[in-house]
Design a protein around this motif. Structure first.
Motif, short mmCIF file in Angstrom:
data_model
loop_
_atom_site.label_atom_id
_atom_site.label_comp_id
_atom_site.label_asym_id
_atom_site.label_seq_id
_atom_site.Cartn_x
_atom_site.Cartn_y
_atom_site.Cartn_z
N THR A 33 0.74 5.45 0.59
CA THR A 33 -0.08 6.48 1.21
C THR A 33 0.58 7.84 1.08
O THR A 33 1.81 7.93 1.07
CB THR A 33 -0.36 6.17 2.70
N THR A 40 -5.38 7.15 9.30
CA THR A 40 -4.58 6.13 8.62
C THR A 40 -4.12 5.04 9.58
O THR A 40 -3.58 5.32 10.64
CB THR A 40 -3.35 6.75 7.95
N TRP A 77 2.60 -3.77 3.06
CA TRP A 77 1.67 -3.08 3.96
C TRP A 77 0.26 -3.12 3.40
O TRP A 77 0.06 -3.04 2.19
CB TRP A 77 2.11 -1.63 4.14
N GLN A 78 -0.70 -3.21 4.29
CA GLN A 78 -2.11 -3.18 3.93
C GLN A 78 -2.80 -2.04 4.67
O GLN A 78 -2.64 -1.91 5.89
CB GLN A 78 -2.80 -4.50 4.30
N ALA A 79 -3.58 -1.23 3.94
CA ALA A 79 -4.36 -0.17 4.57
C ALA A 79 -5.58 -0.78 5.24
O ALA A 79 -6.21 -1.69 4.70
CB ALA A 79 -4.80 0.84 3.52
N LEU A 136 -2.03 1.32 8.86
CA LEU A 136 -1.43 0.33 7.96
C LEU A 136 -0.91 -0.81 8.82
O LEU A 136 -0.43 -0.60 9.93
CB LEU A 136 -0.27 0.94 7.17
N THR A 160 0.82 -1.19 0.00
CA THR A 160 0.00 0.00 0.00
C THR A 160 0.86 1.25 0.00
O THR A 160 1.85 1.33 0.73
CB THR A 160 -0.91 0.00 1.24
#
Length: 136
Positions: free
Chosen positions: A4, A26, A36-38, A28, A2
């Motif tokens: 950002t 935010t 990384w994942q949101a 993560l 991810t």
């Protein structure tokens, strides 16, 4: 992985995963620090700090917003008794309690993240960090 454009406030390794919090709610997460994942944090308020204890993650920040998750993925906004005019800047888990500090001399503790005990330290200045040392 991810990407950002949000400001990031804190990264912590908690319960075998990395969690990052920041502006616009935010959050993560990452198992390895590379991918990384949101996550949906259930708030758009700035999150400054994150901690883990009592089998739950808590993240907190502007306007005393506190969000909770059992797995670091599914988050929900908690209704707390914290003063809404305060910003939570730092949080730890120590002695079976979450502890937060923040603006306007905020110091509070909670076992569940919902009901907080406010502690007076006779200052109206902002507090930016809390740490705990367990010494023998």
């Amino acid at each position: 992985s991810t990407y950002t454009t949000e400001w990031l406030s804190q990264v912590r390794f908690l319960n075998q995963q990395f969690i990052v919090v920041g502006s616009s709610g935010t959050i993560l997460s990452s198992a390895d620090g590379h991918t990384w994942q949101a996550q949906n944090s259930a708030t758009k308020k700035w999150l400054y700090t994150v901690s883990y204890g009592n089998e739950r993650y808590l993240a907190a920040g502007a306007d005393s917003n506190v969000v909770s998750s059992k797995d670091g993925v599914n988050w929900r906004l908690l209704r707390t008794n914290l003063p809404k005019k305060s910003t939570i800047r730092s949080m730890i888990f120590a002695n079976q309690q979450f502890w937060v500090v923040g603006s306007n001399g905020l110091v509070a503790s909670s076992s569940d993240g919902v009901i907080w005990q406010l502690h007076s330290i006779n200052t109206s200045h902002g507090l930016n960090s809390i740490i705990y040392f367990d010494t023998p």
